[in-house]
Design a protein around this motif. Sequence first.
Motif, PDB file in Angstrom:
ATOM      1  N   ASN A  17      -9.138  -5.601   5.178  1.00  0.00           N
ATOM      2  CA  ASN A  17      -9.820  -5.079   4.000  1.00  0.00           C
ATOM      3  C   ASN A  17     -10.010  -6.132   2.923  1.00  0.00           C
ATOM      4  OD1 ASN A  17     -10.446  -2.007   3.862  1.00  0.00           O
ATOM      5  ND2 ASN A  17      -8.620  -2.205   5.124  1.00  0.00           N
ATOM      6  N   ILE A  18      -9.052  -7.046   2.784  1.00  0.00           N
ATOM      7  CA  ILE A  18      -9.254  -8.136   1.836  1.00  0.00           C
ATOM      8  C   ILE A  18     -10.394  -9.038   2.305  1.00  0.00           C
ATOM      9  CG2 ILE A  18      -8.228 -10.280   0.958  1.00  0.00           C
ATOM     10  CD1 ILE A  18      -5.613  -8.792   0.616  1.00  0.00           C
ATOM     11  N   LEU A  19     -10.440  -9.305   3.617  1.00  0.00           N
ATOM     12  CA  LEU A  19     -11.548 -10.097   4.155  1.00  0.00           C
ATOM     13  C   LEU A  19     -12.878  -9.374   3.949  1.00  0.00           C
ATOM     14  CD1 LEU A  19     -10.033 -11.444   7.506  1.00  0.00           C
ATOM     15  CD2 LEU A  19     -10.626 -12.778   5.472  1.00  0.00           C
ATOM     16  N   GLN A  20     -12.869  -8.047   4.176  1.00  0.00           N
ATOM     17  CA  GLN A  20     -14.093  -7.272   3.988  1.00  0.00           C
ATOM     18  C   GLN A  20     -14.555  -7.297   2.537  1.00  0.00           C
ATOM     19  OE1 GLN A  20     -13.685  -3.101   3.624  1.00  0.00           O
ATOM     20  NE2 GLN A  20     -15.611  -3.290   2.528  1.00  0.00           N
ATOM     21  N   ASN A  21     -13.617  -7.053   1.634  1.00  0.00           N
ATOM     22  CA  ASN A  21     -13.981  -7.071   0.220  1.00  0.00           C
ATOM     23  C   ASN A  21     -14.347  -8.469  -0.240  1.00  0.00           C
ATOM     24  OD1 ASN A  21     -13.520  -4.346  -1.331  1.00  0.00           O
ATOM     25  ND2 ASN A  21     -11.929  -4.447   0.231  1.00  0.00           N
ATOM     26  N   PHE A  22     -13.625  -9.461   0.269  1.00  0.00           N
ATOM     27  CA  PHE A  22     -13.953 -10.840  -0.095  1.00  0.00           C
ATOM     28  C   PHE A  22     -15.344 -11.215   0.396  1.00  0.00           C
ATOM     29  CE2 PHE A  22     -14.198 -15.341   0.999  1.00  0.00           C
ATOM     30  CZ  PHE A  22     -13.950 -15.914  -0.239  1.00  0.00           C
ATOM     31  N   SER A  23     -15.652 -10.850   1.653  1.00  0.00           N
ATOM     32  CA  SER A  23     -16.965 -11.197   2.184  1.00  0.00           C
ATOM     33  C   SER A  23     -18.068 -10.472   1.427  1.00  0.00           C
ATOM     34  CB  SER A  23     -17.046 -10.864   3.679  1.00  0.00           C
ATOM     35  OG  SER A  23     -16.849  -9.481   3.903  1.00  0.00           O
ATOM     36  N   GLY A  24     -17.817  -9.173   1.105  1.00  0.00           N
ATOM     37  CA  GLY A  24     -18.814  -8.427   0.353  1.00  0.00           C
ATOM     38  C   GLY A  24     -19.060  -9.015  -1.015  1.00  0.00           C
ATOM     39  N   VAL A  25     -17.975  -9.310  -1.732  1.00  0.00           N
ATOM     40  CA  VAL A  25     -18.121  -9.899  -3.061  1.00  0.00           C
ATOM     41  C   VAL A  25     -18.665 -11.321  -2.962  1.00  0.00           C
ATOM     42  CG1 VAL A  25     -16.890 -10.616  -5.142  1.00  0.00           C
ATOM     43  CG2 VAL A  25     -16.327  -8.450  -4.052  1.00  0.00           C
ATOM     44  N   PHE A  26     -18.222 -12.066  -1.926  1.00  0.00           N
ATOM     45  CA  PHE A  26     -18.708 -13.435  -1.768  1.00  0.00           C
ATOM     46  C   PHE A  26     -20.217 -13.459  -1.567  1.00  0.00           C
ATOM     47  CE2 PHE A  26     -20.161 -16.670   1.242  1.00  0.00           C
ATOM     48  CZ  PHE A  26     -19.908 -17.826   0.501  1.00  0.00           C
ATOM     49  N   PHE A  27     -20.711 -12.648  -0.617  1.00  0.00           N
ATOM     50  CA  PHE A  27     -22.145 -12.649  -0.361  1.00  0.00           C
ATOM     51  C   PHE A  27     -22.921 -12.123  -1.568  1.00  0.00           C
ATOM     52  CE2 PHE A  27     -21.000 -12.544   4.293  1.00  0.00           C
ATOM     53  CZ  PHE A  27     -21.519 -13.802   4.569  1.00  0.00           C
ATOM     54  N   GLY A  28     -22.369 -11.079  -2.208  1.00  0.00           N
ATOM     55  CA  GLY A  28     -23.029 -10.583  -3.414  1.00  0.00           C
ATOM     56  C   GLY A  28     -23.053 -11.621  -4.510  1.00  0.00           C
ATOM     57  N   PHE A  29     -21.930 -12.314  -4.669  1.00  0.00           N
ATOM     58  CA  PHE A  29     -21.830 -13.341  -5.706  1.00  0.00           C
ATOM     59  C   PHE A  29     -22.681 -14.551  -5.370  1.00  0.00           C
ATOM     60  CE2 PHE A  29     -19.817 -16.942  -7.839  1.00  0.00           C
ATOM     61  CZ  PHE A  29     -19.690 -16.453  -9.120  1.00  0.00           C
ATOM     62  N   ALA A  30     -22.657 -14.962  -4.098  1.00  0.00           N
ATOM     63  CA  ALA A  30     -23.459 -16.117  -3.689  1.00  0.00           C
ATOM     64  C   ALA A  30     -24.950 -15.814  -3.832  1.00  0.00           C
ATOM     65  CB  ALA A  30     -23.124 -16.496  -2.247  1.00  0.00           C
ATOM     66  N   GLY A  31     -25.332 -14.572  -3.467  1.00  0.00           N
ATOM     67  CA  GLY A  31     -26.725 -14.180  -3.664  1.00  0.00           C
ATOM     68  C   GLY A  31     -27.114 -14.186  -5.126  1.00  0.00           C
ATOM     69  N   PHE A  32     -26.212 -13.689  -5.962  1.00  0.00           N
ATOM     70  CA  PHE A  32     -26.441 -13.718  -7.405  1.00  0.00           C
ATOM     71  C   PHE A  32     -26.570 -15.161  -7.913  1.00  0.00           C
ATOM     72  CE2 PHE A  32     -23.297 -14.879 -10.705  1.00  0.00           C
ATOM     73  CZ  PHE A  32     -24.053 -14.675 -11.846  1.00  0.00           C
ATOM     74  N   PHE A 163     -28.943 -10.576   3.750  1.00  0.00           N
ATOM     75  CA  PHE A 163     -29.664 -10.663   2.472  1.00  0.00           C
ATOM     76  C   PHE A 163     -29.429 -12.019   1.821  1.00  0.00           C
ATOM     77  CE2 PHE A 163     -29.773 -10.111  -2.167  1.00  0.00           C
ATOM     78  CZ  PHE A 163     -31.065  -9.636  -2.325  1.00  0.00           C
ATOM     79  N   PHE A 164     -28.172 -12.479   1.854  1.00  0.00           N
ATOM     80  CA  PHE A 164     -27.869 -13.778   1.260  1.00  0.00           C
ATOM     81  C   PHE A 164     -28.622 -14.907   1.971  1.00  0.00           C
ATOM     82  CE2 PHE A 164     -25.179 -17.620   1.715  1.00  0.00           C
ATOM     83  CZ  PHE A 164     -25.355 -18.113   0.437  1.00  0.00           C
ATOM     84  N   CYS A 165     -28.701 -14.837   3.287  1.00  0.00           N
ATOM     85  CA  CYS A 165     -29.418 -15.873   4.035  1.00  0.00           C
ATOM     86  C   CYS A 165     -30.876 -15.953   3.603  1.00  0.00           C
ATOM     87  CB  CYS A 165     -29.331 -15.599   5.540  1.00  0.00           C
ATOM     88  SG  CYS A 165     -27.690 -15.883   6.228  1.00  0.00           S
TER      89      CYS A 165
END
Length: 453
Positions: A17-32, A163-165
């Motif tokens: 779950n930490i990996l899931q949340n990290f990946s979700g926030v990471f991709f959202g943040f990287a996209g931002f 989406f990030f890609c």
Amino acid sequence: MEEKQKDHYWLKSGTINILQNFSGVFFGFAGFYVLVRVLSKHDFGVWTLFLSTTTILEAIRSGLIQNALIKYISSSDNREHPEIITASFAISGAVSLVTIAGILALAPFLSHIWDSPQLVGLLYAYIAIYIFSGLQAQFNAVEQANFRFNGIFATTIIKQGSFFCFVLVCYVFSLHVELIYLVWVQTFSAFLAAALAFRYAHKNLRWSEGISRGWAGKLFGYGKYAFGTLISSLLSSTIDQMMLGALLSPAASGAFNIAVRITNLIDIPGNAVATIVFPQSARRMETEGKSAIKYLYEKSVGTTLALVLPFVVFLYLFSDLVIHLIAGEKYNDSIPLLRITLLYCLLIPFGRQFGNILDSIGKTRLTFLVVIGSATLNLCLNYFFIRSIGVMGAAYATLCSNILGFIVAQVILKKEINTNILNTFVYMYRFYPEFLERYVIPFWKRKFVKGEK
């Protein structure tokens, strides 16, 4: 042996779950990170308002259905699961139809009050995303209710990673980005995520021949307050951005969103812990009673605080550097906003687990009343503070409403399950040596002292 199995569950589930949340926030943040460089301040502000709106629309359905589905599957006999799942999907379909009708009716109005003509087309195109994401959410909820989290992790990677890609390619090759293109890419990503979620959950998807009125009533009866709670909570966390867009400009909303995006990184551990705690607390309430729930609350909040505190301190001390690195100097107005939003980040773990625990013991109405009171207070404070002192007013308003909500929540928890707030800080302090002793030191001895590969 039983203790080792529990530790294994918490370690494995927590890691996933930490990996899931990290990946979700990471991709959202990287996209931002990319979007603030390829979009104008106005377009980024419009995109912020679009995301704030669609987040609430998603919550309309998930709040009404998902927590109820998870609670009853995780705490009921396997023979009842087909009726629960069928009733849940039926409610989800009905809610989706009503929400889609609302999108068609309200899109022009929202576009007008935010002076953003692009929003109409964006929201209409979003309807396809809403359908696919609804299916994904149902499949993920069934998997979570069965204490499995691999599919949730995989669908997050697919949905946000694709989406990030796209935005990264646009940035690298200097391609022109229209906001509608972003919605089209999100539609494709949502379709892939729904298909993958079904693949992981299909073994647990069992259907009844008809819709059980009894289970539909139970799910809706539980979910109506959880729905109200989640909607009120999201309104409380997004109303500042929406009111900035209406009272000032979309660009002001975008500047505030940058501070929120950064603090979302700190929320990764809290989201992960909440995902694990909810089905566990629902089961433990049935088997062990309120004493077990008290321990879950204090332990989960203490652990979350231990994980987030170092990041809060770092970001507060280096706010200007972080803003410049992430968004650029054109967003200098986000620096003081970030420092204020960081302060109420320390209260979020208390509030999130408050809602989880009360929902799991059947006090959804009480959670709803607390959260809607906090959201109403936040709305009123934002209106007066923004009109008085501008963008900073949104940050101060949200801080004040979070402090008052925290006080009310602790009083209620003391009465309901006899929590002691000091215990959360004890668990926070103990987390560091326990983590070293249980995981870091044994790993070091295996890999380096004994020379194991």
